[in-house]
Design an enzyme around this catalytic site. Structure first.
Site, PDB file in Angstrom:
ATOM      1  N   SER A 142       0.907  -1.422   0.089  1.00 12.94           N
ATOM      2  CA  SER A 142      -0.283  -0.116  -0.284  1.00 12.94           C
ATOM      3  C   SER A 142       1.248   1.579  -0.388  1.00 12.94           C
ATOM      4  O   SER A 142       1.988   0.661   0.795  1.00 12.94           O
ATOM      5  CB  SER A 142      -0.912  -0.064   1.165  1.00 12.94           C
ATOM      6  N   PRO A 143       0.268   2.572  -0.698  1.00 14.52           N
ATOM      7  CA  PRO A 143       1.108   3.929  -1.065  1.00 14.52           C
ATOM      8  C   PRO A 143       1.338   3.606   1.100  1.00 14.52           C
ATOM      9  O   PRO A 143       0.668   3.783   1.577  1.00 14.52           O
ATOM     10  CB  PRO A 143       0.855   4.329  -0.759  1.00 14.52           C
TER      11      PRO A 143
ATOM     12  N   CYS B 291       3.889   7.460   2.371  1.00 20.09           N
ATOM     13  CA  CYS B 291       4.114   8.357   2.661  1.00 20.09           C
ATOM     14  C   CYS B 291       5.858   8.291   3.155  1.00 20.09           C
ATOM     15  O   CYS B 291       5.679   7.834   4.733  1.00 20.09           O
ATOM     16  CB  CYS B 291       3.537   9.221   3.322  1.00 20.09           C
TER      17      CYS B 291
ATOM     18  N   ALA C 281       2.252   8.211  -2.458  1.00 20.51           N
ATOM     19  CA  ALA C 281       1.895   9.828  -2.596  1.00 20.51           C
ATOM     20  C   ALA C 281       2.903  10.310  -2.915  1.00 20.51           C
ATOM     21  O   ALA C 281       3.577  10.682  -2.657  1.00 20.51           O
ATOM     22  CB  ALA C 281       0.661  10.211  -2.115  1.00 20.51           C
TER      23      ALA C 281
ATOM     24  N   GLN D 128       1.969   6.322  -7.410  1.00 17.73           N
ATOM     25  CA  GLN D 128       0.343   6.943  -6.845  1.00 17.73           C
ATOM     26  C   GLN D 128       0.577   7.792  -7.172  1.00 17.73           C
ATOM     27  O   GLN D 128       1.079   9.325  -6.611  1.00 17.73           O
ATOM     28  CB  GLN D 128      -0.157   6.296  -5.150  1.00 17.73           C
TER      29      GLN D 128
ATOM     30  N   TYR E  82      -7.399  14.213   0.499  1.00 12.63           N
ATOM     31  CA  TYR E  82      -6.925  15.188   0.022  1.00 12.63           C
ATOM     32  C   TYR E  82      -7.508  15.951  -1.195  1.00 12.63           C
ATOM     33  O   TYR E  82      -8.593  15.446  -1.147  1.00 12.63           O
ATOM     34  CB  TYR E  82      -5.508  14.217  -0.311  1.00 12.63           C
TER      35      TYR E  82
ATOM     36  N   ARG F  77      -7.808   4.690  -5.543  1.00  9.64           N
ATOM     37  CA  ARG F  77      -8.036   4.601  -4.228  1.00  9.64           C
ATOM     38  C   ARG F  77      -8.907   5.712  -4.018  1.00  9.64           C
ATOM     39  O   ARG F  77      -9.229   6.592  -4.236  1.00  9.64           O
ATOM     40  CB  ARG F  77      -6.111   5.421  -4.131  1.00  9.64           C
TER      41      ARG F  77
ATOM     42  N   GLY G 179       0.120  -2.268   4.709  1.00  3.44           N
ATOM     43  CA  GLY G 179       0.576  -0.778   5.281  1.00  3.44           C
ATOM     44  C   GLY G 179       1.680  -1.644   6.258  1.00  3.44           C
ATOM     45  O   GLY G 179       2.643  -2.067   6.023  1.00  3.44           O
ATOM     46  N   ARG G 180       0.951  -0.912   6.741  1.00 10.57           N
ATOM     47  CA  ARG G 180       2.040  -1.415   8.673  1.00 10.57           C
ATOM     48  C   ARG G 180       2.807  -2.632   8.765  1.00 10.57           C
ATOM     49  O   ARG G 180       3.698  -2.134   9.177  1.00 10.57           O
ATOM     50  CB  ARG G 180       1.049  -0.536   9.725  1.00 10.57           C
TER      51      ARG G 180
HETATM   52  C1  LIG Z   1       3.083   5.958   7.324  1.00  8.57           C
HETATM   53  C2  LIG Z   1       1.971   5.525   6.403  1.00  8.57           C
HETATM   54  C3  LIG Z   1       1.678   6.440   5.448  1.00  8.57           C
HETATM   55  C4  LIG Z   1       0.766   6.346   4.122  1.00  8.57           C
HETATM   56  N1  LIG Z   1       1.470   6.586   3.412  1.00  8.57           N
HETATM   57  C5  LIG Z   1      -0.112   6.833   2.319  1.00  8.57           C
HETATM   58  C6  LIG Z   1      -0.371   7.311   1.031  1.00  8.57           C
HETATM   59  O1  LIG Z   1       0.953   7.775   0.518  1.00  8.57           O
HETATM   60  N2  LIG Z   1      -1.354   6.673  -0.218  1.00  8.57           N
HETATM   61  C7  LIG Z   1      -1.952   6.557   0.761  1.00  8.57           C
HETATM   62  O2  LIG Z   1      -3.058   6.107   0.284  1.00  8.57           O
HETATM   63  N3  LIG Z   1      -2.446   5.876   1.420  1.00  8.57           N
HETATM   64  C8  LIG Z   1      -1.651   6.023   2.203  1.00  8.57           C
HETATM   65  N4  LIG Z   1      -1.352   5.687   3.580  1.00  8.57           N
HETATM   66  C9  LIG Z   1      -2.725   4.596   4.342  1.00  8.57           C
HETATM   67  C10 LIG Z   1      -1.604   2.419   4.042  1.00  8.57           C
HETATM   68  O3  LIG Z   1      -1.909   2.765   2.534  1.00  8.57           O
HETATM   69  C11 LIG Z   1      -2.787   1.973   4.527  1.00  8.57           C
HETATM   70  O4  LIG Z   1      -3.753   1.927   3.696  1.00  8.57           O
HETATM   71  C12 LIG Z   1      -3.282   2.102   5.460  1.00  8.57           C
HETATM   72  O5  LIG Z   1      -2.449   2.747   6.052  1.00  8.57           O
HETATM   73  C13 LIG Z   1      -4.084   0.854   5.862  1.00  8.57           C
HETATM   74  O6  LIG Z   1      -3.517  -0.342   5.946  1.00  8.57           O
HETATM   75  P1  LIG Z   1      -2.724  -1.160   6.619  1.00  8.57           P
HETATM   76  O7  LIG Z   1      -3.518  -1.400   8.265  1.00  8.57           O
HETATM   77  O8  LIG Z   1      -2.802  -2.757   6.466  1.00  8.57           O
HETATM   78  O9  LIG Z   1      -1.486  -0.543   7.551  1.00  8.57           O
HETATM   79  C14 LIG Z   1       0.298   5.296   4.381  1.00  8.57           C
HETATM   80  C15 LIG Z   1      -0.022   5.048   5.471  1.00  8.57           C
HETATM   81  C16 LIG Z   1       0.795   5.240   7.003  1.00  8.57           C
HETATM   82  C17 LIG Z   1       0.821   4.175   8.141  1.00  8.57           C
END
Ligand SMILES: Cc1cc2nc3c(=O)[nH]c(=O)nc-3n(C[C@H](O)[C@H](O)[C@H](O)COP(=O)(O)O)c2cc1C
Length: 410
Positions: free
Chosen positions: A25-26, A28, A60, A102, A189, A237, A343-344
């Site tokens: 997942s993207p 930042c 992103a 993204q 956003y 997304r 993501g995490r």
């Molecule tokens: C550090 C961090 C940075 C993130 N950056 C983005 C991003 O750049 N673009 C986006 O769509 N979501 C972003 N998210 C959301 C994640 O892509 C993801 O949707 C969210 O963490 C839920 O998934 P998870 O429970 O597997 O972490 C970010 C989340 C975290 C924790």
């Protein structure tokens, strides 16, 4: 024996085959300089490629300078920024994975400090340090929350410029080797702020009913589809729900997803929330999650992916607290989504995919591992088989405990 799983089956979307259903997942990273990727982005994304995650989205990336969330966010409004990404796309491909990108614009949530410095709007001190003041734009002159900058309500020319910025950014992304493009229309956003009735109070053709509020996003989709190859998958997304009363609801997402499909989007990536004052996952001062009407437990957004898939007929990607290989496999088996974004958990364990393949017995002989690691890791597993119990080893914890017994007996 190698088990048949959905998680480790390839999926072909347009001309691109993704080797398994796991997606980074993207995320930042707040580590770019003037929008240019640094060694951090290479190290971060290449680790997931060594970990054989099927589709790897970079974070992103802002399509114009004022579209960055923070001064350290990645950008792609210059050739220099784009070219800095070439080592990343090239390494991801070498590992047999697919590089995804993204495209984003932070809109009224732009110009903030990094999350670990509070994620609040840039202040005098930041401006003195050369970061800001920031040019904040949005659908209406409504700030994200008290204390945030009042955005300039975009006029037709602003909208036209941003659509152009998205299409230029997409062209650059294709040129430097990305194979999948995702439009970021979630988390409050710019594009999502046009969708949500909580942020969009316009009464021109970009506001009003859902069709007016969807117009800007659909113009961006059309502009991108026009400049990327026909056989390149396009993801979008969305925040499937705002999670607040009178906000964007799941039924709206079904309507939007049908439209997205008709405009050439292949996969809807089903996230949620973010329209209110705080970035995703913000907690209040007592450390409690922000109060919305959204539960944030394991797989909490999967029902959105399921409903959108069933009711709009488009492919979906599920995301949000998907942490366990069996959980991920079950979501796919139940046809609630086509892809699983993580993501995490991937930040915690960048080799999650390889470990998940072990847990599901989809890769008993470590064939998925990069050649450089395969030989050694395979022998490590055999070493754990000192009592002939290899077949009973159901997860890595058992390998580790067998190994520690081997060492104890020495
Ligand atoms: C550090 C961090 C940075 C993130 N950056 C983005 C991003 O750049 N673009 C986006 O769509 N979501 C972003 N998210 C959301 C994640 O892509 C993801 O949707 C969210 O963490 C839920 O998934 P998870 O429970 O597997 O972490 C970010 C989340 C975290 C924790």
């Amino acid at each position: 024996m190698k088990a048949d799983t959905k998680l480790f089956s390839p999926i072909k979307i347009r001309g691109v085959t993704i080797p398994n259903r796991i997606v980074v997942s993207p995320l930042c990273m707040y580590s770019a300089n003037d929008g240019v990727a640094t060694d951090w982005q290479f190290a971060h994304l290449s680790t997931f490629a060594r970990g054989k995650t099927g589709l790897i989205f970079a974070e992103a990336t802002a399509v114009e300078a004022r579209g960055r969330i923070t001064p350290r966010c990645l950008g792609i409004w210059t050739d220099e920024q784009a070219e800095a990404l070439i080592p990343i796309t090239s390494f991801i491909e070498q590992m047999g994975c697919v590089p995804g990108f993204q495209l984003a614009h932070a809109g009224r949530k732009a110009g903030t400090k990094t999350p670990w410095k509070g994620g609040t709007p840039l202040d005098e001190e930041d401006i003195k340090a050369g970061n800001g003041p920031w040019d904040i734009i949005g659908p209406s002159d409504l700030p994200v929350a008290d204390g945030w900058v009042i955005p300039k309500a975009m006029d037709d020319k602003d909208i036209e410029d941003v659509v152009k910025a998205f299409s230029n950014a997409a062209k650059r992304a294709v040129k430097v080797g990305f194979k999948v493009i995702e439009i970021h229309s979630a988390h409050g956003y710019l594009l999502q702020s046009f969708l949500s009735p909580l942020a969009n109070k316009r009464n021109d053709k970009y506001g009003g009913d859902i069709y007016g509020r969807m117009r800007f996003l659909l113009e961006v989709v059309d502009a991108i589809r026009e400049v990327i190859p026909e056989d390149m998958p396009l993801f979008c997304r969305i925040s499937a729900v705002d999670g607040f009363e009178n906000g964007w609801e799941i039924g709206d997402s079904v309507i939007l997803s049908k439209e997205l499909g008709e405009h050439g989007v292949d996969v809807v990536d089903c996230s949620a929330g973010g329209i209110s004052g705080a970035p995703l996952f913000r907690v209040n001062q007592s450390g409690q999650p922000m109060k919305t009407n959204m539960d944030r437990g394991p797989g909490f957004q999967v029902p959105y992916a399921e409903q959108i898939k069933k009711e709009s007929g488009i492919k979906t990607m599920a995301v949000g607290v998907i942490v366990d290989p069996n959980q991920a496999e079950q979501i796919l088996q139940d046809e609630k989504a086509d892809l699983i974004a993580i993501g995490r958990e991937l930040m915690y364990n960048p080799f999650w995919s390889l470990h998940a393949a072990q847990a599901l017995k989809a890769d008993p002989d470590f064939d998925m591992w990069p050649d450089q690691y395969k030989w050694g890791v395979n022998r490590r597993g055999k070493l754990a088989d000192f009592k002939g119990v290899r077949d009973e080893i159901i997860d890595e914890k058992m390998v580790v405990s067998h190994l520690s017994e081997v060492y104890k007996q020495k």
